[in-house]
Design a protein around this motif. Structure first.
Motif, mmCIF file in Angstrom:
data_model
loop_
_atom_site.group_PDB
_atom_site.id
_atom_site.type_symbol
_atom_site.label_atom_id
_atom_site.label_comp_id
_atom_site.label_asym_id
_atom_site.label_seq_id
_atom_site.Cartn_x
_atom_site.Cartn_y
_atom_site.Cartn_z
ATOM 1 N N MET A 1 26.015 112.525 140.489
ATOM 2 C CA MET A 1 25.785 113.566 139.495
ATOM 3 C C MET A 1 24.856 113.036 138.418
ATOM 4 S SD MET A 1 28.502 115.703 137.281
ATOM 5 C CE MET A 1 28.098 117.307 136.724
ATOM 6 N N LYS A 2 23.729 113.738 138.217
ATOM 7 C CA LYS A 2 22.761 113.356 137.205
ATOM 8 C C LYS A 2 22.719 114.439 136.147
ATOM 9 C CE LYS A 2 20.090 110.650 140.432
ATOM 10 N NZ LYS A 2 18.773 110.392 141.021
ATOM 11 N N MET A 3 22.729 114.024 134.873
ATOM 12 C CA MET A 3 22.769 114.965 133.757
ATOM 13 C C MET A 3 21.751 114.569 132.709
ATOM 14 S SD MET A 3 26.904 115.029 133.360
ATOM 15 C CE MET A 3 26.926 116.103 131.972
ATOM 16 N N SER A 4 21.202 115.580 132.051
ATOM 17 C CA SER A 4 20.317 115.345 130.918
ATOM 18 C C SER A 4 20.134 116.661 130.172
ATOM 19 C CB SER A 4 18.971 114.786 131.380
ATOM 20 O OG SER A 4 18.224 114.353 130.254
ATOM 21 N N THR A 5 19.240 116.649 129.196
ATOM 22 C CA THR A 5 19.080 117.796 128.309
ATOM 23 C C THR A 5 18.128 118.857 128.854
ATOM 24 O OG1 THR A 5 17.289 116.678 127.163
ATOM 25 C CG2 THR A 5 19.496 116.382 126.281
ATOM 26 N N VAL A 6 18.266 120.056 128.315
ATOM 27 C CA VAL A 6 17.322 121.160 128.501
ATOM 28 C C VAL A 6 16.926 121.617 127.106
ATOM 29 C CG1 VAL A 6 17.103 123.576 129.207
ATOM 30 C CG2 VAL A 6 18.226 121.948 130.721
ATOM 31 N N LYS A 7 15.611 121.709 126.863
ATOM 32 C CA LYS A 7 15.136 122.118 125.544
ATOM 33 C C LYS A 7 14.257 123.360 125.674
ATOM 34 C CE LYS A 7 15.312 117.531 123.601
ATOM 35 N NZ LYS A 7 14.602 116.426 122.965
ATOM 36 N N ILE A 8 14.577 124.362 124.860
ATOM 37 C CA ILE A 8 13.788 125.587 124.778
ATOM 38 C C ILE A 8 13.200 125.610 123.373
ATOM 39 C CG2 ILE A 8 13.800 128.086 125.023
ATOM 40 C CD1 ILE A 8 14.690 126.562 127.585
ATOM 41 N N GLY A 9 11.872 125.632 123.287
ATOM 42 C CA GLY A 9 11.191 125.508 122.002
ATOM 43 C C GLY A 9 11.247 126.755 121.137
ATOM 44 N N VAL A 10 10.805 126.596 119.918
ATOM 45 C CA VAL A 10 10.743 127.687 118.941
ATOM 46 C C VAL A 10 9.869 128.813 119.489
ATOM 47 C CG1 VAL A 10 9.918 128.312 116.638
ATOM 48 C CG2 VAL A 10 11.093 126.132 116.990
ATOM 49 N N GLY A 11 10.396 130.024 119.489
ATOM 50 C CA GLY A 11 9.638 131.191 119.921
ATOM 51 C C GLY A 11 9.370 131.266 121.409
ATOM 52 N N ALA A 12 9.992 130.410 122.209
ATOM 53 C CA ALA A 12 9.803 130.437 123.666
ATOM 54 C C ALA A 12 10.573 131.593 124.283
ATOM 55 C CB ALA A 12 10.251 129.120 124.278
ATOM 56 N N SER A 13 10.133 132.004 125.461
ATOM 57 C CA SER A 13 10.763 133.103 126.173
ATOM 58 C C SER A 13 11.029 132.680 127.617
ATOM 59 C CB SER A 13 9.829 134.318 126.148
ATOM 60 O OG SER A 13 10.324 135.330 126.970
ATOM 61 N N VAL A 14 12.293 132.819 128.056
ATOM 62 C CA VAL A 14 12.676 132.486 129.424
ATOM 63 C C VAL A 14 13.186 133.768 130.076
ATOM 64 C CG1 VAL A 14 14.147 131.048 130.875
ATOM 65 C CG2 VAL A 14 13.278 130.139 128.719
ATOM 66 N N GLY A 15 12.514 134.202 131.140
ATOM 67 C CA GLY A 15 12.813 135.479 131.783
ATOM 68 C C GLY A 15 14.145 135.511 132.519
ATOM 69 N N SER A 16 14.583 136.714 132.808
ATOM 70 C CA SER A 16 15.859 136.949 133.482
ATOM 71 C C SER A 16 15.924 136.253 134.836
ATOM 72 C CB SER A 16 16.069 138.447 133.697
ATOM 73 O OG SER A 16 16.169 139.099 132.469
ATOM 74 N N ARG A 17 17.114 135.742 135.123
ATOM 75 C CA ARG A 17 17.429 135.078 136.386
ATOM 76 C C ARG A 17 16.563 133.864 136.700
ATOM 77 N NH1 ARG A 17 21.331 137.657 139.251
ATOM 78 N NH2 ARG A 17 21.733 139.795 138.672
#
Length: 113
Positions: free
Chosen positions: A56-72
């Motif tokens: 199992m490998k784990m680390s961070t996910v970063k979503i920046g200021v004003g970013a948009s991630v679409g559905s699904r």
């Protein structure tokens, strides 16, 4: 619901101000960082772990200021969606990738438009 961000903050997610969030698909709360004014679409997975070769490998996910991630869409661990970047629906950001600020992406794996 307007209450999703405050609840996620209580669980340990770092969420900025005025974030629109339409998902609860976060695997490890303390490994997610979402900047101010970001938008996270319905059923989007911010996936902070994978099993690779039975490890199992784990680390961070970063979503920046004003970013948009679409559905699904899926953003895998060690990835970053830069400030103002846009990821279309049904797209995949591979582990370790960094989408530059103010860029547009689509596909599996995500490619620049």
């Amino acid at each position: 619901t307007p209450w999703i961000a405050p609840v996620m903050r209580l669980l340990g997610v770092k969420i900025g101000k005025r974030v629109w969030m339409d998902t609860t698909f976060i695997t490890e709360f303390d490994l997610v960082d979402i900047g101010d004014d970001a938008a996270i679409g319905a059923s989007t997975s911010l996936q902070t772990h994978l099993f690779e070769d039975r490890v199992m490998k784990m680390s961070t996910v970063k979503i920046g200021v004003g970013a948009s991630v679409g559905s699904r869409s899926v953003v895998l661990y060690d990835a970053e969606v830069g400030a103002g970047a846009s990821l279309d629906a049904l797209s995949l950001v591979m582990k370790g990738e960094s989408l530059p600020a103010e860029s547009q992406w689509r596909g599996v794996p995500a490619r620049s438009l």
